[in-house]
Design a protein around this motif. Sequence first.
Motif, PDB file in Angstrom:
ATOM      1  N   ASP A 181      35.982  96.287  45.648  1.00 50.16           N
ATOM      2  CA  ASP A 181      34.789  96.006  44.850  1.00 50.16           C
ATOM      3  C   ASP A 181      33.664  96.962  45.250  1.00 50.16           C
ATOM      4  OD1 ASP A 181      36.103  93.797  43.694  1.00 50.16           O
ATOM      5  OD2 ASP A 181      35.505  92.529  45.389  1.00 50.16           O
ATOM      6  N   VAL A 182      32.851  97.339  44.282  1.00 49.38           N
ATOM      7  CA  VAL A 182      31.633  98.108  44.538  1.00 49.38           C
ATOM      8  C   VAL A 182      30.446  97.196  44.273  1.00 49.38           C
ATOM      9  CG1 VAL A 182      30.240 100.113  43.909  1.00 49.38           C
ATOM     10  CG2 VAL A 182      32.736 100.289  43.916  1.00 49.38           C
ATOM     11  N   ARG A 183      29.680  96.922  45.324  1.00 54.32           N
ATOM     12  CA  ARG A 183      28.529  96.033  45.220  1.00 54.32           C
ATOM     13  C   ARG A 183      27.254  96.859  45.183  1.00 54.32           C
ATOM     14  NH1 ARG A 183      29.136  91.003  47.508  1.00 54.32           N
ATOM     15  NH2 ARG A 183      27.065  90.622  46.626  1.00 54.32           N
ATOM     16  N   GLN A 184      26.550  96.842  44.055  1.00 55.27           N
ATOM     17  CA  GLN A 184      25.295  97.585  43.929  1.00 55.27           C
ATOM     18  C   GLN A 184      24.151  96.679  44.391  1.00 55.27           C
ATOM     19  OE1 GLN A 184      24.704  99.714  40.230  1.00 55.27           O
ATOM     20  NE2 GLN A 184      26.887 100.168  40.054  1.00 55.27           N
ATOM     21  N   ILE A 185      23.993  96.626  45.717  1.00 54.82           N
ATOM     22  CA  ILE A 185      23.042  95.704  46.318  1.00 54.82           C
ATOM     23  C   ILE A 185      22.553  96.302  47.639  1.00 54.82           C
ATOM     24  CG2 ILE A 185      24.854  94.418  47.533  1.00 54.82           C
ATOM     25  CD1 ILE A 185      23.257  91.873  47.038  1.00 54.82           C
ATOM     26  N   GLY A 186      21.318  96.023  47.994  1.00 50.02           N
ATOM     27  CA  GLY A 186      20.793  96.504  49.261  1.00 50.02           C
ATOM     28  C   GLY A 186      21.354  95.726  50.435  1.00 50.02           C
ATOM     29  N   MET A 187      21.393  96.367  51.600  1.00 50.26           N
ATOM     30  CA  MET A 187      21.919  95.707  52.801  1.00 50.26           C
ATOM     31  C   MET A 187      21.139  94.448  53.131  1.00 50.26           C
ATOM     32  SD  MET A 187      22.523  98.988  55.281  1.00 50.26           S
ATOM     33  CE  MET A 187      20.955  99.745  54.809  1.00 50.26           C
ATOM     34  N   GLN A 188      19.829  94.457  52.875  1.00 55.80           N
ATOM     35  CA  GLN A 188      18.997  93.308  53.203  1.00 55.80           C
ATOM     36  C   GLN A 188      19.348  92.085  52.367  1.00 55.80           C
ATOM     37  OE1 GLN A 188      18.006  96.038  51.694  1.00 55.80           O
ATOM     38  NE2 GLN A 188      16.652  95.603  49.984  1.00 55.80           N
TER      39      GLN A 188
END
Length: 240
Positions: A124-131
């Motif tokens: 999966d590719v998650r387009q989300i910031g680490m925070q």
Amino acid sequence: MNVNKIEAPDANISYADAIDYWTGIPATVDGVLGGFGHTTLPKTDVKGSIAFLRRISRFYPEFEESGKRLGTRGCDVGAGIGRVTRDVLSKFCCKIDLVEPVVPFANQIRIELEHKKVLDKLGDVRQIGMQDFTPEPEKYWLIWCQWCLGQLKDAHLVEFLRRCKLGLQKDGLIFVKENNTSTLMDEFDNTDSSVTRADQSFRRIFTEAGLELLEAEVQQGLPQGLYPVRSYALRPKRDS
């Protein structure tokens, strides 16, 4: 009497500014490596990471055995265009999930992996910031964080690592590969709104997050003029 409080370097980090900066950078190896893509840096970095992973697998057989028992699923955090997944993690993991908030970078991942014929390893590719990223419980054999943790404020980095602990399979490990300052002081970079941390700062943060440092190694052979780069292998702290 009023006393001027000196803010820590990480207090200046802006997540919005960081996204704006990286969105304007070309989605290429040269872009994500700050103009060093045509130097010896990419190959030297990859060789060092592969050697470090192999050494950890040899010295900590429970890590290797956990992958055999439970499946070698990895997570590449701050993945950029998928360079580390493509050149390093694909040699160790059957599937890799990638976390990358910069849209042009995330859109390039499939192209990069297909070019090197490792697209079958893409999860999966998650387009989300680490925070904001929370891994599924006990999902990953390894979580890899490289040249990205400087974008997080100290407190958010501690919280992020605590969440990553819960995302590890039994005997899984977290790997961190980051620049270090050459002094005891952290340094803020206004260009991409990031902090370069001292080795001591990382070790303090790992302890606060409840992680045990197994091994640390300085990357050798990088071009002159760069910060020192250090790899860390970490596991959840075990009760004595």
